[in-house]
Design a protein around this motif. Structure first.
Motif, short mmCIF file in Angstrom:
data_model
loop_
_atom_site.label_atom_id
_atom_site.label_comp_id
_atom_site.label_asym_id
_atom_site.label_seq_id
_atom_site.Cartn_x
_atom_site.Cartn_y
_atom_site.Cartn_z
N LEU A 153 -4.64 -1.56 -3.87
CA LEU A 153 -3.95 -1.88 -2.62
C LEU A 153 -4.78 -2.86 -1.80
CD1 LEU A 153 -2.79 1.69 -1.55
CD2 LEU A 153 -1.64 0.08 -3.06
N PRO A 154 -4.17 -3.88 -1.22
CA PRO A 154 -4.92 -4.81 -0.37
C PRO A 154 -5.48 -4.10 0.86
CG PRO A 154 -2.73 -5.68 -0.90
CD PRO A 154 -2.74 -4.24 -1.31
N MET A 157 -3.36 -4.42 3.88
CA MET A 157 -2.18 -3.56 3.92
C MET A 157 -2.47 -2.26 4.67
SD MET A 157 -0.81 -0.60 2.43
CE MET A 157 -1.51 -0.37 0.83
N SER A 416 3.09 -16.83 -6.26
CA SER A 416 2.13 -15.73 -6.44
C SER A 416 1.98 -15.36 -7.91
CB SER A 416 2.57 -14.51 -5.64
OG SER A 416 2.50 -14.74 -4.26
N LYS A 557 -3.18 -9.73 -4.55
CA LYS A 557 -3.42 -9.18 -3.22
C LYS A 557 -4.35 -10.06 -2.38
CE LYS A 557 -7.38 -6.31 -4.52
NZ LYS A 557 -7.97 -4.97 -4.56
N GLU A 558 -4.69 -11.25 -2.90
CA GLU A 558 -5.67 -12.10 -2.24
C GLU A 558 -5.12 -12.74 -0.97
OE1 GLU A 558 -8.84 -13.04 -1.18
OE2 GLU A 558 -9.12 -12.66 -3.31
N THR A 574 1.23 -12.97 -0.03
CA THR A 574 0.23 -12.46 0.93
C THR A 574 0.17 -13.32 2.18
OG1 THR A 574 -1.49 -13.69 -0.26
CG2 THR A 574 -1.19 -11.39 -0.84
N THR A 593 4.88 -6.50 1.45
CA THR A 593 3.70 -5.76 0.98
C THR A 593 4.09 -4.74 -0.09
OG1 THR A 593 2.66 -6.01 3.15
CG2 THR A 593 1.76 -4.33 1.69
N ILE A 596 4.56 -6.56 -3.34
CA ILE A 596 3.27 -6.93 -3.95
C ILE A 596 2.68 -5.73 -4.69
CG2 ILE A 596 0.88 -7.60 -3.46
CD1 ILE A 596 1.97 -9.18 -1.05
N ILE A 597 2.67 -4.59 -4.04
CA ILE A 597 2.06 -3.40 -4.63
C ILE A 597 2.86 -2.93 -5.84
CG2 ILE A 597 1.44 -0.98 -4.19
CD1 ILE A 597 0.99 -1.88 -1.25
N ILE A 600 1.80 -5.08 -8.73
CA ILE A 600 0.44 -4.73 -9.18
C ILE A 600 0.45 -3.45 -10.01
CG2 ILE A 600 -1.83 -3.93 -8.40
CD1 ILE A 600 -1.57 -5.86 -6.04
#
Length: 621
Positions: A153-154, A157, A416, A557-558, A574, A593, A596-597, A600
């Motif tokens: 996780l970022p 976030m 992304s 997550k960058e 992001t 978000t 994104i997760i 991942i």
């Protein structure tokens, strides 16, 4: 003097000198021919050129820009002469009336954050590693899996999730969960500033300590501790005299990794610090670059790099001075676990609650918030799917459509994925290639040089690295056009930033392969590239996939690394999240978000199932 006037002896002495000269030239030609006909040498030269161009030259250019006048300086300095040497930028940053606010205070804030995060992460990660490896706590596999979720996780976030819960209406505008449900307004120090930044980062970076210490503790023979126990040593003495010295290198490595990353973190410091003007080096650097005060930003970047280098140096000195320990005895892999007794289930409950709070709960809160029409209103009538699938409505978020309907988000998703797959794939291949050069040339100058060069990006925090690339690739250079505003520069910086971990993974994998396999193929007439593709890559497949997975997760997550380099056409999920949050459209930010997760986690499960990759055996940025 004529030839006939020489004696026979003198003529014989002169003639071999000419023969020796021809012989030396021939031998030199043969050496050069042999050197350049060896593919390993050619690849080594290409690798060194690549590393110098992508690491050393940008670093030099950034240093140079801090001691020369630029065209942007003409706005503030009447005496500025573009291209001329000057130390005015350093003098202004360190001795002027604004030095405290733009230089010293951000440095102190960053150091304060890094020290607290490193210490608290060491305590939590170390305790968790000990419980999993040295105690009889139940469901260890479940705990080990949940321990790596925070890494996926970022960190920014979790900052957003923190605001969902602790935001107050005095600064945040709309109230958070605590104020909305309980009617109690959290104090400002709990909503923003040092404490929330530290808590959020500890919940992210304790994973580094857990992963590194768990491996170190697992390798310790428990017979050492049992012997000390039989001799009457107390538990505290055993930990201090035996266990701690043996895991000290892992502790120091995790401490340095956490310290350097906390110093340069941008996302949490921006979300939780900027609303109350709590600046760190990273956020001040970002503000400086955005305000076209590039030299000021580059000076802050150099300070970040210098602090990281000093911490690495201290780490190396500390490890170098420690005593060596060797276990003398027969082969004994027994691991005697410490019984927790009646504390077993209470400790397990506390551990699982902590894991839930650090990994699962923030994600659930953001997912919930993405369905709320108005922030801070927790009622069924306030729930909507507009921010996911809604059409344009002037009364909601200035007419923004839902994230699944937005062309901008589709473009950001495409960017992304392209950056993540491209950057992770290239870094994994380069990692095993550089690892091959290092493993095969451990005693050569080129092998040692490549090993040192690939380590440099580890010293440079993400946003400082972005500032370096902005300084060198914003204009055309030798054989390379201006890359700013293209996907290429983002992929390039992603690849270079991941090289330290990818190269070490590749080196470790190659060193486990017996040289006889390659020698046998060479005898059979296989070319270098055929041997590399048919032998090295298949046998290092697991390491390559692990390096790819680490690079993919980092790229997806960058935020810190690319925030200064993106443009509207090259934006990622992001950076779009950050823009929505800055504009006050928190629901869109939360929804992106979650996407994104989800990507991942899906990629992680595919990699673990198909490629047998395991994050618990390797970590990245």
């Amino acid at each position: 003097m004529r030839k006939a006037e020489y004696s026979k002896a003198e003529y014989i002495q002169i003639k071999p000198q000419k023969t020796d000269s021809k012989f030396n030239k021939t031998r030199l030609k043969n050496k050069l021919k042999s050197f350049f006909s060896n593919p390993l040498h050619l690849i080594s030269i290409a690798a060194i050129v690549f590393l110098i161009y992508t690491i050393l030259i940008p670093l030099y250019e950034m240093v140079s820009s801090t001691v020369t006048w630029s065209h942007d300086d003409l706005r503030a300095y009447s005496e500025a002469e573009p291209g001329k040497l000057t130390f005015e930028h350093w003098i202004h940053m360190t001795t002027s009336a604004i030095s405290k606010n733009v230089f010293y205070q951000p440095i102190l804030n960053s150091l304060n954050i890094a020290i607290w995060v490193s210490l608290l992460s060491a305590i939590l990660g170390g305790a968790l590693a000990w419980l999993v490896t040295r105690s009889d706590i139940p469901f260890k596999k479940s705990i080990a899996f949940m321990a790596i979720i925070p890494y996926m996780l970022p960190s920014w976030m979790k900052s957003m999730a923190w605001l969902v819960i602790f935001k107050n209406d005095r600064i945040g505008g709309s109230p958070g969960l605590i104020q909305s449900v309980f009617g109690v307004s959290p104090p400002d120090w709990m909503s923003y500033g040092l404490i929330p930044i530290v808590v959020v980062l500890v919940g992210h970076y304790f994973t580094f300590f857990y992963l590194l210490l768990a491996v170190a503790l697992s390798s310790i023979n428990s017979g050492l501790e049992e012997t000390a126990d039989i001799l009457g040593a107390r538990r505290g003495t055993i930990l201090r005299k035996i266990t701690f010295p043996l895991v000290l290198p892992a502790i120091l490595s995790a401490f340095i990794l956490t310290f350097s990353k906390s110093m340069g973190t941008f996302g949490p410091a921006a979300f939780l610090g900027l609303p109350i003007k709590y600046y760190t080096i990273a956020t001040m650097l970002y503000s400086s670059i955005r305000s076209r005060m590039a030299s000021q930003g580059y000076i802050l970047s150099l300070v970040l790099i210098l602090i990281a280098a000093i911490t690495i140096y201290i780490n190396q000195k500390a490890i170098g001075k420690r005593k060596g320990y060797t276990t003398v005895g027969g082969k004994d892999a027994r691991k005697t676990l410490t019984p927790l007794g009646r504390w077993k289930m209470p400790v397990f409950t506390v551990v699982m609650l902590f894991m839930f709070a650090a990994g699962v709960f923030p994600l659930l809160m953001l997912f919930l918030q993405s369905f709320m029409l108005k922030e801070g209103v927790y009622s069924l009538s306030n729930f909507t799917t507009h921010f996911w699938t809604g059409a344009s409505d002037p009364n909601i978020a200035s007419g923004e459509v839902g994230v699944l309907m937005s062309n901008n988000i589709r473009m950001a998703l495409k960017n992304s994925l392209f950056i993540a797959f491209g950057g992770a794939g290239l870094s994994a291949i380069l990692g095993v290639t550089f690892g091959y050069i290092i493993a095969k040339g451990r005693r050569t100058f080129t092998g040692k040089l490549i090993e040192q060069l690939t380590f440099i990006p580890y010293l440079i925090p993400g946003i400082a690295f972005a500032a370096i690339y902005l300084s060198i690739f914003a204009k055309p250079g030798f054989l390379i056009p201006a890359l700013y505003g293209t996907i290429t520069i983002i992929i390039l910086i992603t690849v270079v930033k991941d090289l330290p971990f990818a190269t070490r993974s590749g080196t470790s994998s190659v060193m486990q392969i017996s040289g006889e396999l390659e020698e046998a193929a060479k005898i059979q007439g296989a070319s270098f590239f055929r041997r590399f593709i048919r032998i090295m890559l298949p046998l290092t497949r697991k390491g390559v996939i692990s390096a790819f997975l680490l690079g993919f997760i980092s790229a997806m997550k960058e935020l810190d690394l690319i925030i200064l380099l993106v443009t509207p056409k090259t934006g990622t999920l992001t950076t779009l999240t950050f823009q929505y949050a800055e504009s006050g459209y928190q629901q869109f930010s939360n929804a992106i978000t979650v996407i994104i997760i989800a990507i991942i986690i899906a990629t992680y499960f595919i990699a673990t199932k198909w490629g047998k990759a395991d994050l618990t055996k390797g970590i990245g940025g």
